[in-house]
Motif scaffolding. Sequence first.
Motif, PDB file in Angstrom:
ATOM      1  N   ILE A  27       0.749  -1.297   0.053  1.00  0.00           N
ATOM      2  CA  ILE A  27      -0.224  -0.402  -0.623  1.00  0.00           C
ATOM      3  C   ILE A  27       0.887   1.396  -0.007  1.00  0.00           C
ATOM      4  CG2 ILE A  27      -1.743   1.676   1.072  1.00  0.00           C
ATOM      5  CD1 ILE A  27      -2.707  -1.406   2.246  1.00  0.00           C
ATOM      6  N   ASP A  28       1.051   2.451  -0.308  1.00  0.00           N
ATOM      7  CA  ASP A  28       1.148   3.701  -0.984  1.00  0.00           C
ATOM      8  C   ASP A  28       1.432   4.201   0.042  1.00  0.00           C
ATOM      9  OD1 ASP A  28       1.633   3.672  -3.591  1.00  0.00           O
ATOM     10  OD2 ASP A  28      -0.542   4.529  -3.884  1.00  0.00           O
ATOM     11  N   PRO A  29       2.779   4.475   0.545  1.00  0.00           N
ATOM     12  CA  PRO A  29       4.387   4.360  -0.215  1.00  0.00           C
ATOM     13  C   PRO A  29       4.276   3.096  -0.360  1.00  0.00           C
ATOM     14  CG  PRO A  29       4.735   5.753   1.639  1.00  0.00           C
ATOM     15  CD  PRO A  29       3.170   5.312   2.000  1.00  0.00           C
ATOM     16  N   GLN A  30       4.634   2.300  -1.226  1.00  0.00           N
ATOM     17  CA  GLN A  30       5.099   1.429  -1.516  1.00  0.00           C
ATOM     18  C   GLN A  30       6.914   0.764  -1.041  1.00  0.00           C
ATOM     19  OE1 GLN A  30       4.992  -0.822  -5.898  1.00  0.00           O
ATOM     20  NE2 GLN A  30       2.548  -0.323  -5.510  1.00  0.00           N
ATOM     21  N   GLY A  31       6.737   0.253  -0.319  1.00  0.00           N
ATOM     22  CA  GLY A  31       8.149  -0.514  -0.286  1.00  0.00           C
ATOM     23  C   GLY A  31       8.819   0.230   1.578  1.00  0.00           C
ATOM     24  N   GLN A  32       7.852   0.957   2.105  1.00  0.00           N
ATOM     25  CA  GLN A  32       7.590   1.918   3.206  1.00  0.00           C
ATOM     26  C   GLN A  32       7.178   0.858   4.372  1.00  0.00           C
ATOM     27  OE1 GLN A  32       7.411   5.787   3.623  1.00  0.00           O
ATOM     28  NE2 GLN A  32       7.772   6.048   5.769  1.00  0.00           N
ATOM     29  N   ILE A  33       7.964   0.674   4.795  1.00  0.00           N
ATOM     30  CA  ILE A  33       6.904  -0.592   6.241  1.00  0.00           C
ATOM     31  C   ILE A  33       6.913   0.127   7.578  1.00  0.00           C
ATOM     32  CG2 ILE A  33       7.172  -2.256   8.198  1.00  0.00           C
ATOM     33  CD1 ILE A  33       8.245  -3.841   5.020  1.00  0.00           C
ATOM     34  N   HIS A  34       5.852   0.539   8.417  1.00  0.00           N
ATOM     35  CA  HIS A  34       6.633   1.455   8.837  1.00  0.00           C
ATOM     36  C   HIS A  34       6.155   0.735  10.325  1.00  0.00           C
ATOM     37  CE1 HIS A  34       4.219   4.031  12.792  1.00  0.00           C
ATOM     38  NE2 HIS A  34       4.272   4.964  11.812  1.00  0.00           N
ATOM     39  N   GLU A  35       7.073   1.396  10.994  1.00  0.00           N
ATOM     40  CA  GLU A  35       7.405   0.886  12.458  1.00  0.00           C
ATOM     41  C   GLU A  35       5.850   0.311  13.377  1.00  0.00           C
ATOM     42  OE1 GLU A  35       9.035   4.311  14.536  1.00  0.00           O
ATOM     43  OE2 GLU A  35      11.102   4.229  12.944  1.00  0.00           O
ATOM     44  N   SER A  36       5.051   0.350  13.429  1.00  0.00           N
ATOM     45  CA  SER A  36       4.238   0.306  14.309  1.00  0.00           C
ATOM     46  C   SER A  36       3.586  -1.119  13.658  1.00  0.00           C
ATOM     47  CB  SER A  36       3.033   0.706  14.177  1.00  0.00           C
ATOM     48  OG  SER A  36       1.943   1.074  13.131  1.00  0.00           O
ATOM     49  N   LEU A  37       3.890  -1.440  12.315  1.00  0.00           N
ATOM     50  CA  LEU A  37       3.276  -2.693  12.033  1.00  0.00           C
ATOM     51  C   LEU A  37       4.387  -3.946  11.673  1.00  0.00           C
ATOM     52  CD1 LEU A  37       1.565  -3.996   9.671  1.00  0.00           C
ATOM     53  CD2 LEU A  37       2.841  -2.906   8.111  1.00  0.00           C
ATOM     54  N   LEU A  38       5.536  -3.480  12.074  1.00  0.00           N
ATOM     55  CA  LEU A  38       6.348  -4.032  12.155  1.00  0.00           C
ATOM     56  C   LEU A  38       6.319  -4.816  13.544  1.00  0.00           C
ATOM     57  CD1 LEU A  38       9.831  -2.721  10.460  1.00  0.00           C
ATOM     58  CD2 LEU A  38       8.418  -4.477   9.730  1.00  0.00           C
ATOM     59  N   VAL A  39       6.000  -3.884  14.918  1.00  0.00           N
ATOM     60  CA  VAL A  39       5.740  -3.832  16.091  1.00  0.00           C
ATOM     61  C   VAL A  39       4.121  -4.907  16.301  1.00  0.00           C
ATOM     62  CG1 VAL A  39       5.447  -3.152  18.545  1.00  0.00           C
ATOM     63  CG2 VAL A  39       6.970  -2.640  16.742  1.00  0.00           C
ATOM     64  N   ALA A  40       3.419  -4.836  16.151  1.00  0.00           N
ATOM     65  CA  ALA A  40       2.470  -5.478  15.089  1.00  0.00           C
ATOM     66  C   ALA A  40       2.442  -7.294  14.991  1.00  0.00           C
ATOM     67  CB  ALA A  40       1.656  -4.629  14.650  1.00  0.00           C
ATOM     68  N   PHE A  41       3.464  -7.244  13.582  1.00  0.00           N
ATOM     69  CA  PHE A  41       3.678  -8.062  13.225  1.00  0.00           C
ATOM     70  C   PHE A  41       4.392  -9.554  14.560  1.00  0.00           C
ATOM     71  CE2 PHE A  41       6.789 -11.485  11.319  1.00  0.00           C
ATOM     72  CZ  PHE A  41       5.419 -12.237  10.392  1.00  0.00           C
ATOM     73  N   GLY A  42       5.631  -8.565  14.540  1.00  0.00           N
ATOM     74  CA  GLY A  42       6.564  -9.137  16.148  1.00  0.00           C
ATOM     75  C   GLY A  42       5.725 -10.006  16.959  1.00  0.00           C
ATOM     76  N   GLU A  43       4.959  -8.911  17.465  1.00  0.00           N
ATOM     77  CA  GLU A  43       3.754  -9.512  18.876  1.00  0.00           C
ATOM     78  C   GLU A  43       3.184 -10.368  18.513  1.00  0.00           C
ATOM     79  OE1 GLU A  43       2.049  -6.080  20.244  1.00  0.00           O
ATOM     80  OE2 GLU A  43       3.320  -5.152  20.960  1.00  0.00           O
ATOM     81  N   THR A  44       2.404  -9.998  17.179  1.00  0.00           N
ATOM     82  CA  THR A  44       1.534 -11.745  16.897  1.00  0.00           C
ATOM     83  C   THR A  44       2.742 -12.946  16.268  1.00  0.00           C
ATOM     84  OG1 THR A  44       0.226  -9.845  15.553  1.00  0.00           O
ATOM     85  CG2 THR A  44      -0.209 -12.746  14.922  1.00  0.00           C
ATOM     86  N   ALA A  45       3.681 -12.281  16.215  1.00  0.00           N
ATOM     87  CA  ALA A  45       4.487 -14.280  16.389  1.00  0.00           C
ATOM     88  C   ALA A  45       5.039 -14.528  16.840  1.00  0.00           C
ATOM     89  CB  ALA A  45       5.674 -13.534  15.305  1.00  0.00           C
ATOM     90  N   THR A  46       4.996 -13.505  17.824  1.00  0.00           N
ATOM     91  CA  THR A  46       6.009 -14.316  19.225  1.00  0.00           C
ATOM     92  C   THR A  46       4.205 -15.182  19.873  1.00  0.00           C
ATOM     93  OG1 THR A  46       7.304 -11.665  19.751  1.00  0.00           O
ATOM     94  CG2 THR A  46       6.855 -13.320  21.239  1.00  0.00           C
ATOM     95  N   PHE A  47       3.511 -14.079  19.786  1.00  0.00           N
ATOM     96  CA  PHE A  47       2.626 -14.886  20.867  1.00  0.00           C
ATOM     97  C   PHE A  47       1.904 -16.584  20.164  1.00  0.00           C
ATOM     98  CE2 PHE A  47      -2.224 -15.437  21.082  1.00  0.00           C
ATOM     99  CZ  PHE A  47      -2.438 -15.843  22.553  1.00  0.00           C
ATOM    100  N   SER A  48       1.866 -16.787  18.718  1.00  0.00           N
ATOM    101  CA  SER A  48       1.822 -17.711  18.270  1.00  0.00           C
ATOM    102  C   SER A  48       2.692 -18.436  18.309  1.00  0.00           C
ATOM    103  CB  SER A  48       1.657 -17.551  16.821  1.00  0.00           C
ATOM    104  OG  SER A  48       0.688 -16.688  16.505  1.00  0.00           O
ATOM    105  N   GLY A  49       3.706 -18.436  18.076  1.00  0.00           N
ATOM    106  CA  GLY A  49       5.036 -19.186  18.517  1.00  0.00           C
ATOM    107  C   GLY A  49       4.958 -19.575  19.896  1.00  0.00           C
ATOM    108  N   ALA A  50       4.512 -18.876  20.743  1.00  0.00           N
ATOM    109  CA  ALA A  50       4.478 -18.982  22.974  1.00  0.00           C
ATOM    110  C   ALA A  50       3.336 -19.929  22.235  1.00  0.00           C
ATOM    111  CB  ALA A  50       4.385 -17.889  23.169  1.00  0.00           C
TER     112      ALA A  50
END
Length: 62
Positions: A27-50
């Motif tokens: 989604i525009d701007p393409q290629g730019q990943i916002h920090e909050s998106l990375l944090v949300a993904f990290g928390e989701t992956a950590t919880f799932s892994g747990a």
Amino acid sequence: MKIELQLIAAFILSLGGLVLLFCGTFIDPQGQIHESLLVAFGETATFSGALFGIDYVYKKKR
């Protein structure tokens, strides 16, 4: 039933994290990943892994 529910929740959360990651990439701007998106993904992956880890430990003890 509870183990199946945990695995389903882990799968849904992991899939949701991946969807967020791809949305942030394409989604525009393409290629730019916002920090909050990375944090949300990290928390989701950590919880799932747990959840997967807890499930594995209890299955191995039986």
